[in-house]
Design a protein around this motif. Structure first.
Motif, PDB file in Angstrom:
ATOM      1  N   LEU A   1      -6.428   1.511  -3.930  1.00 55.57           N
ATOM      2  CA  LEU A   1      -6.149   1.797  -2.520  1.00 55.57           C
ATOM      3  C   LEU A   1      -7.419   2.171  -1.770  1.00 55.57           C
ATOM      4  CD1 LEU A   1      -2.825   3.815  -2.865  1.00 55.57           C
ATOM      5  CD2 LEU A   1      -3.116   1.622  -1.701  1.00 55.57           C
TER       6      LEU A   1
ATOM      7  N   LEU B   1      -4.899   4.943  -7.156  1.00 57.24           N
ATOM      8  CA  LEU B   1      -5.653   5.344  -5.970  1.00 57.24           C
ATOM      9  C   LEU B   1      -6.983   4.608  -5.844  1.00 57.24           C
ATOM     10  CD1 LEU B   1      -4.885   9.127  -6.184  1.00 57.24           C
ATOM     11  CD2 LEU B   1      -4.204   7.611  -4.304  1.00 57.24           C
TER      12      LEU B   1
ATOM     13  N   GLN C   1     -10.230   6.073   4.595  1.00 61.46           N
ATOM     14  CA  GLN C   1      -9.112   7.012   4.568  1.00 61.46           C
ATOM     15  C   GLN C   1      -9.463   8.245   3.735  1.00 61.46           C
ATOM     16  OE1 GLN C   1      -6.048   7.065   6.027  1.00 61.46           O
ATOM     17  NE2 GLN C   1      -6.703   5.311   7.240  1.00 61.46           N
TER      18      GLN C   1
ATOM     19  N   ARG D   1       2.308   1.760  -3.476  1.00 66.75           N
ATOM     20  CA  ARG D   1       1.276   2.232  -4.403  1.00 66.75           C
ATOM     21  C   ARG D   1       0.913   3.685  -4.118  1.00 66.75           C
ATOM     22  NH1 ARG D   1      -3.233  -1.552  -3.584  1.00 66.75           N
ATOM     23  NH2 ARG D   1      -2.055  -2.213  -1.779  1.00 66.75           N
ATOM     24  N   TRP D   2       0.873   4.068  -2.840  1.00 66.22           N
ATOM     25  CA  TRP D   2       0.617   5.468  -2.477  1.00 66.22           C
ATOM     26  C   TRP D   2       1.703   6.358  -3.078  1.00 66.22           C
ATOM     27  CZ3 TRP D   2      -2.544   9.106  -0.965  1.00 66.22           C
ATOM     28  CH2 TRP D   2      -2.055  10.276  -0.393  1.00 66.22           C
ATOM     29  N   GLU D   3       2.952   5.949  -2.926  1.00 61.34           N
ATOM     30  CA  GLU D   3       4.071   6.720  -3.484  1.00 61.34           C
ATOM     31  C   GLU D   3       3.975   6.795  -5.012  1.00 61.34           C
ATOM     32  OE1 GLU D   3       7.125   9.223  -3.559  1.00 61.34           O
ATOM     33  OE2 GLU D   3       6.148   8.518  -1.743  1.00 61.34           O
TER      34      GLU D   3
ATOM     35  N   ALA E   1       1.234   6.589  -6.791  1.00 62.81           N
ATOM     36  CA  ALA E   1       0.107   7.479  -7.106  1.00 62.81           C
ATOM     37  C   ALA E   1       0.530   8.934  -6.963  1.00 62.81           C
ATOM     38  CB  ALA E   1      -1.077   7.170  -6.194  1.00 62.81           C
ATOM     39  N   ARG E   2       1.269   9.252  -5.903  1.00 56.97           N
ATOM     40  CA  ARG E   2       1.747  10.629  -5.699  1.00 56.97           C
ATOM     41  C   ARG E   2       2.683  11.047  -6.836  1.00 56.97           C
ATOM     42  NH1 ARG E   2      -0.504  14.151  -2.223  1.00 56.97           N
ATOM     43  NH2 ARG E   2       1.289  15.303  -2.938  1.00 56.97           N
TER      44      ARG E   2
ATOM     45  N   ALA F   1       0.832  -1.202   0.000  1.00 57.56           N
ATOM     46  CA  ALA F   1       0.000   0.000   0.000  1.00 57.56           C
ATOM     47  C   ALA F   1       0.868   1.254   0.000  1.00 57.56           C
ATOM     48  CB  ALA F   1      -0.949  -0.010   1.195  1.00 57.56           C
ATOM     49  N   ALA F   2       1.946   1.241   0.769  1.00 55.96           N
ATOM     50  CA  ALA F   2       2.842   2.399   0.827  1.00 55.96           C
ATOM     51  C   ALA F   2       3.504   2.644  -0.530  1.00 55.96           C
ATOM     52  CB  ALA F   2       3.897   2.205   1.906  1.00 55.96           C
TER      53      ALA F   2
ATOM     54  N   LEU G   1      -6.753   9.560   1.058  1.00 54.44           N
ATOM     55  CA  LEU G   1      -6.741   8.798  -0.198  1.00 54.44           C
ATOM     56  C   LEU G   1      -7.900   9.214  -1.096  1.00 54.44           C
ATOM     57  CD1 LEU G   1      -5.962   5.145   0.962  1.00 54.44           C
ATOM     58  CD2 LEU G   1      -4.492   6.643  -0.386  1.00 54.44           C
TER      59      LEU G   1
END
Length: 115
Positions: A37, A34, A44, A14-16, A18-19, A11-12, A47
């Motif tokens: 996620l 996103l 959240q 994928r978050w990075e 996406a950012r 998840a971390a 997100l």
């Protein structure tokens, strides 16, 4: 690219990813990452807000509206979601509907008209 690329990693990670897509203004790709996620952790707000922004910037206005309404339903005093919902409705030509959300966002931000 395959769909698995967007879903690959923790998840971390994928978050990075996406950012990075968002910062590179590849909003459609950011939204794809996103979306997965948000399905995993729908509560959240951060997100969901970023997903709504990605949808907004990639002209997926109905999807942006849906995400923003989900946030506002859960947290009616979420200022930024109200503001974005108002702007999203404006962009769809729904000015009358947008005005109430924009007024609420303004009030939540403490932006009161001087009398």
């Amino acid at each position: 690219m395959e769909t698995t690329y967007y879903d690959h990693g923790t998840a971390a990670e994928r978050w990075e990813r996406a950012r990075m897509f968002f910062d590179a203004k590849d909003y459609a790709a950011a939204a794809r990452v996103l979306g997965g996620l948000v399905e995993e952790v729908p509560e959240q707000t951060g997100l969901r807000l970023l997903l709504a922004r990605a949808y907004y910037h990639s002209a997926q206005l109905r999807r942006a509206e849906g995400e923003l309404r989900a946030i506002v339903e859960r947290d009616p005093v979420e200022h930024y979601a109200r503001l974005m919902l108002g702007r999203t409705l404006e962009r769809q030509g729904r000015q009358e509907e947008a005005e109430s959300h924009l007024r609420i966002a303004s009030a939540l931000a403490g932006d009161f008209e001087q009398v």
